[in-house]
Design an enzyme around this catalytic site. Structure first.
Site, PDB file in Angstrom:
ATOM      1  N   ASP A  68      44.328  36.585  36.312  1.00 38.07           N
ATOM      2  CA  ASP A  68      44.916  35.465  37.034  1.00 38.07           C
ATOM      3  C   ASP A  68      44.038  35.044  38.207  1.00 38.07           C
ATOM      4  O   ASP A  68      43.119  35.759  38.610  1.00 38.07           O
ATOM      5  CB  ASP A  68      46.294  35.854  37.583  1.00 38.07           C
ATOM      6  CG  ASP A  68      47.321  36.105  36.495  1.00 38.07           C
ATOM      7  OD1 ASP A  68      47.166  35.541  35.395  1.00 38.07           O
ATOM      8  OD2 ASP A  68      48.277  36.856  36.759  1.00 38.07           O
ATOM      9  N   TYR A 127      43.569  48.901  35.110  1.00 40.84           N
ATOM     10  CA  TYR A 127      43.651  48.067  36.310  1.00 40.84           C
ATOM     11  C   TYR A 127      43.857  48.964  37.525  1.00 40.84           C
ATOM     12  O   TYR A 127      44.363  50.082  37.411  1.00 40.84           O
ATOM     13  CB  TYR A 127      44.835  47.098  36.232  1.00 40.84           C
ATOM     14  CG  TYR A 127      44.627  45.886  35.373  1.00 40.84           C
ATOM     15  CD1 TYR A 127      44.229  44.667  35.927  1.00 40.84           C
ATOM     16  CD2 TYR A 127      44.846  45.936  34.000  1.00 40.84           C
ATOM     17  CE1 TYR A 127      44.058  43.542  35.140  1.00 40.84           C
ATOM     18  CE2 TYR A 127      44.677  44.814  33.199  1.00 40.84           C
ATOM     19  CZ  TYR A 127      44.285  43.625  33.777  1.00 40.84           C
ATOM     20  OH  TYR A 127      44.117  42.510  32.988  1.00 40.84           O
TER      21      TYR A 127
END
Length: 264
Positions: free
Chosen positions: A51, A109
């Protein structure tokens, strides 16, 4: 021939990874640089779309080309046309059967969150921020409910296009480092795949638990509801890093870049 590249980037200035009409995405900048170096259009596929505001330490892409150049030339030549906050770290020739997304067996992540009464300045955009203290024991207890195969519908963005909300989280690790009147929290996640906004929504819940708004067992109720409305607000993208995909060893691809050692 098929080539895989390892890409690192700061996502602060871009509208995410995926190409958009504005041209202000990491994919757009990379493909423009590749086209200038190769003197022909180059289309890439990536291991995981990020994003706006999310950083990448080792995004992996692949593309097909008829050009035969040594791998070092692909690194140096492409970097010559990239902005300073995006860099190709390595290039490898891979089999035609390799797919940067489909061949990945896991994704990783990390969230870096500053706990401080004062908002970040030098680290702005590179760390998340909370001003109320976090309870590490409560958050570590909460993550035990998330590890394994579950229906993560409650952590799924409305625009998520994944076929199934069922994913398997292999591990979540939480560590902390004390600073001067502050703490840096490091959250690392590994799963076979993630839903859109899944990590940011999980982080929102962990912060709520860490600040005492909910008990660790609340996560069981959130997951059982299978509704986004049951979970906490989505956490900021600041401080979220795509550490990269995990591939089987026979591909011979690097799994770390120098930027790993930079993370707080």
């Amino acid at each position: 021939m098929r080539i895989a590249l390892g890409i690192s980037y700061s996502g602060s200035a871009y509208e995410g990874w995926q190409s958009q009409l504005s041209g202000n995405t990491v994919q757009d900048k990379l493909e423009s640089a590749l086209a200038r170096f190769a003197a022909q259009p180059v289309r890439t596929l990536c291991a995981g779309r990020t994003d706006a505001g999310v950083h990448g330490l080792m995004q992996v892409v692949h593309f097909d080309t008829v050009l035969h150049r040594d791998m070092g030339s692909w690194v140096r030549g492409t970097n010559a046309f990239l902005p300073s906050d995006i860099a190709v770290q390595w290039a490898r020739e891979v089999p035609d059967t390799f797919h940067c997304r489909g061949s990945a067996i896991a994704r990783r992540y990390a969230y870096v969150v500053l706990e401080s009464p004062v908002r970040p300045s030098v680290e702005a955009g590179r760390v998340g921020w909370v001003y109320r203290p976090l309870d590490g024991a409560a958050m570590r207890q909460a993550i035990t409910h998330l590890v394994g195969e579950h229906d993560f519908s409650s952590f799924r963005a409305a625009q998520c296009q994944a076929k199934s909300p069922v994913k398997t989280i292999n591990r979540i690790e939480i560590s902390e480092r004390a600073g001067t009147g502050s703490k840096y929290w490091h959250f690392e996640f590994e799963a076979n795949a993630f839903l859109h906004h899944m990590i940011r929504n999980i982080m929102g819940c962990l912060v709520a638990i860490g600040q005492g708004s909910h008990e660790p067992g609340w996560l069981l109720d959130v997951m059982a509801a299978r509704s986004r409305d049951a979970a906490a607000p989505t956490f900021s993208p600041n401080g979220l890093y795509f550490l990269g995909p995990v591939y089987e060893d026979h591909y011979g691809l690097p799994n770390r870049t120098a930027a790993y050692d930079w993370l707080p």
